[in-house]
Design a protein around this motif. Sequence first.
Motif, mmCIF file in Angstrom:
data_model
loop_
_atom_site.group_PDB
_atom_site.id
_atom_site.type_symbol
_atom_site.label_atom_id
_atom_site.label_comp_id
_atom_site.label_asym_id
_atom_site.label_seq_id
_atom_site.Cartn_x
_atom_site.Cartn_y
_atom_site.Cartn_z
ATOM 1 N N PHE A 41 0.835 -1.206 0.000
ATOM 2 C CA PHE A 41 0.000 0.000 0.000
ATOM 3 C C PHE A 41 0.867 1.252 0.000
ATOM 4 O O PHE A 41 0.681 2.167 -0.790
ATOM 5 N N ASN A 189 -5.442 3.040 8.433
ATOM 6 C CA ASN A 189 -6.904 3.179 8.486
ATOM 7 C C ASN A 189 -7.400 3.228 9.924
ATOM 8 O O ASN A 189 -8.098 2.339 10.384
ATOM 9 N N VAL A 227 -5.986 7.901 3.756
ATOM 10 C CA VAL A 227 -5.301 7.362 2.564
ATOM 11 C C VAL A 227 -6.241 6.402 1.838
ATOM 12 O O VAL A 227 -7.039 5.705 2.489
ATOM 13 N N ASP A 228 -6.179 6.374 0.525
ATOM 14 C CA ASP A 228 -7.083 5.473 -0.192
ATOM 15 C C ASP A 228 -6.529 5.116 -1.569
ATOM 16 O O ASP A 228 -6.233 5.988 -2.384
ATOM 17 N N SER A 229 -6.365 3.833 -1.800
ATOM 18 C CA SER A 229 -6.159 3.273 -3.130
ATOM 19 C C SER A 229 -6.171 1.759 -2.943
ATOM 20 O O SER A 229 -5.521 1.254 -2.014
ATOM 21 N N ILE A 230 -6.888 1.069 -3.761
ATOM 22 C CA ILE A 230 -6.969 -0.399 -3.624
ATOM 23 C C ILE A 230 -5.712 -1.002 -4.248
ATOM 24 O O ILE A 230 -5.465 -0.846 -5.452
ATOM 25 N N LYS A 293 -14.493 7.476 4.282
ATOM 26 C CA LYS A 293 -13.765 6.381 3.652
ATOM 27 C C LYS A 293 -13.852 5.104 4.476
ATOM 28 O O LYS A 293 -14.125 4.020 3.950
ATOM 29 N N LEU A 297 -16.118 2.647 2.424
ATOM 30 C CA LEU A 297 -15.279 1.705 1.681
ATOM 31 C C LEU A 297 -14.873 0.535 2.570
ATOM 32 O O LEU A 297 -15.173 -0.627 2.271
ATOM 33 N N ASN A 298 -14.199 0.835 3.680
ATOM 34 C CA ASN A 298 -13.644 -0.257 4.479
ATOM 35 C C ASN A 298 -14.712 -1.110 5.168
ATOM 36 O O ASN A 298 -14.538 -2.340 5.286
ATOM 37 N N HIS A 301 -16.067 -3.358 2.570
ATOM 38 C CA HIS A 301 -14.996 -4.300 2.229
ATOM 39 C C HIS A 301 -14.979 -5.474 3.213
ATOM 40 O O HIS A 301 -14.987 -6.637 2.836
ATOM 41 N N HIS A 367 -8.517 -8.662 -5.992
ATOM 42 C CA HIS A 367 -8.309 -8.337 -4.576
ATOM 43 C C HIS A 367 -8.906 -9.461 -3.751
ATOM 44 O O HIS A 367 -10.132 -9.615 -3.705
ATOM 45 N N GLN A 371 -7.444 -11.736 1.984
ATOM 46 C CA GLN A 371 -6.464 -10.725 2.428
ATOM 47 C C GLN A 371 -7.179 -9.624 3.208
ATOM 48 O O GLN A 371 -6.720 -9.182 4.256
ATOM 49 N N ILE A 372 -8.333 -9.214 2.731
ATOM 50 C CA ILE A 372 -9.097 -8.167 3.438
ATOM 51 C C ILE A 372 -9.549 -8.679 4.803
ATOM 52 O O ILE A 372 -9.673 -7.944 5.762
ATOM 53 N N LYS A 379 -9.338 -4.301 12.836
ATOM 54 C CA LYS A 379 -10.027 -3.478 11.818
ATOM 55 C C LYS A 379 -11.465 -3.171 12.217
ATOM 56 O O LYS A 379 -11.956 -2.056 12.044
ATOM 57 N N ARG A 383 -13.750 0.246 11.746
ATOM 58 C CA ARG A 383 -14.548 0.455 10.536
ATOM 59 C C ARG A 383 -15.998 -0.042 10.636
ATOM 60 O O ARG A 383 -16.787 0.285 9.783
#
Length: 491
Positions: A41, A189, A227-230, A293, A297-298, A301, A367, A371-372, A379, A383
Motif C-alpha cells: 500500500f 486506516n 489514505v485510499d487506493s486499492i 472512507k 469503503l472499508n 470491504h 483483490h 487478504q481483506i 479493523k 470500521r
Amino acid sequence: MNQLNLSVLNSLKESGNQIPAYRIGANKPKIGIVHIGPGAFFRGHQSWYTHTAMQKAGGDWGISCVSMRSPGVAEALNPQDGLYTVAVLDAETSYEVVGSIQEVLIAKQQYSELQARLSSVDTKYVTMTITEKGYCLNSEGDLDLNNPDIKQDLAGGQQACSAIAVLVEALATRKAAGIAPFCAMSCDNLTDNGKKLRNALIQYAQQKDAALASWLESNLICPCSMVDSITPATDDALREQVSVELSIRDNWPIKRESFVQWVVEDCLPADKPAWKEAGVTFTTDVAGFENAKLRLLNCPHSSMAYMGVLAEIETVNDAMQQQPLVSFVQSMIEQEIVPSFTAPKELDVSAYSADILKRFRNPAIRHLLNQIAWDGSQKLPMRILPIIQQNIKDGNPIQKLSTAIAAWCLFIRKRFIEKQELVDPLSESLFAIAKQCNGNAESDVALFLSLEDVFGKNLSKDPAFTKALTASYKNLLPALNSKSIPWDTLG
Ligand code: CS2
C-alpha cells in the motif's frame, strides 16, 4: 533480461517509459523522509505521491524505508537501488518506475543505522503504515501498557521492538542534540490516526522521561491523514506482466487501481515535498474524509470479505457479481452507514459511495477477500463497531452491520474447523473461543463479546447489540456447513 536498477533508467526512458528524472545521473535526493512499514500500500500510494512531488519540484525527499522485522522488501529493493514499478490496472493500464525509495533498512539487524537516520537533522518526516495493530493501542485508543512489545520496550535492556519505542528513542536523541522533532504521520486506516499516534508517543515517553514527554507535548506535530487506493498484494503474474511490458526484471512491482487519494491535515511545517502539486488534499476536516472512507469503503470491504469467505467467494470482483450480496451491501450503506455520520460539505456521499462500488467491480484487480479478512480484531473496531455504537445512540438500525460482525465470528469458526491459518494478532484468543463454540447462538455470541479488546467495555454489554448479533448469528449459522449465505432468512 536486465535487473531493474539505476543503470537501466536511460534505456527505459528511451523506450518511452515513465522513469524518475530525479534519479538520473549523479543527482540523488538526500533522505528527508523515513517510512516504517514499506508494504504494497505504501509503495503504491505515499511513495508514489512523493515520487510525483519530486518529478514536479525536486527536493531532498528521498525515503529511507524501515521493515521492523521481515527482510523481504529489503532483499527485493536494495539490489534495485530502491526502484520499483507501479502498475495501474484499471480501464487503462500504465506502468511507472518510482524512485523515491533510496534504501530499505531492517530494524532488527540495522538498529543503529535506523536510529541515526531518525535522529538526523535532514529527516523532516516520519510516515508509517504499520497496520492498526502496530500502534499497540487498547480499545479506548490509548497506548496499551500491557501490550507485550510495549512491556518489553519499557523493561529495556535490548533494542526496541515496537515502532512507538523506536520513534520515542530517536525523538529523545533529537531533543538532546537540540534538533526539532520530525513530523510524524500515520497513514493507516485508524480514526483520528494522527491524534492516536501523538498520544501513543507521548504516553510512552511519560513512562520513560517526563521532560521528554513535556517537550513532545509542546513541539510534536502529528497530522491526521486519510489514505485510499486499492492495492492488492503482488503476485508472480504481475512480475511476469511487468517483465514483458518493460523488458526488465523487477523483484517487487506494485499493482493498484487508478483511484488514489491522500487527505492530510493542514498543519505540516512549511518545508515539505510538493505533495499538494502532486494531488494531495490539505484540509482542516480530515475526520470527515476519514469517516466517509472508513465507513463507505472499508466497512463494506470487511462485510463482503467475511460473508464472501463463508460462501467461498474468492475476490472482491467475484463478490460484486453476486446480486444478493451486492443488494445486502447497498442497503447496509443506505440504511445503516450513511445516516451514521456527517460527511464533509464538499463530498457528494451518494456519488462517492457509488464510485466505491464501481471501484470494487474493477475486473483488472484481483483483490482477495482472504487478504481483506486479515486482522479483523484490529479493523472492526475502526470500521464497523463505531457505526453500530453511533446507530444505537441515534436509534438507527444495526441489523446488517450486526450480520457483518456475525459473519466475522463464523469466519473465525470456519478457520478453526478447517484448520486454516488465522492472520490476526489475537488469533490465539479467537481460536480458543472458536474451540468452545457449539452452535448455540446465545452462548457462542457471549463468548465472542467477552473480547473486550475488540468490543470494548460498553458495546459488549449493550442489550440492543447483543440481541441483534445473536439474531444475525443464528440466521447466518447454516452458512458454516452449506458454504452459501441463507439470504432468505437474513432479512
Ligand atoms: C482493505 C483496505 O484490506 C483491507 O482492510 O479494506 O486495505 C482497502 O483496500 C484500502 O483501505 C483502500 O484504500
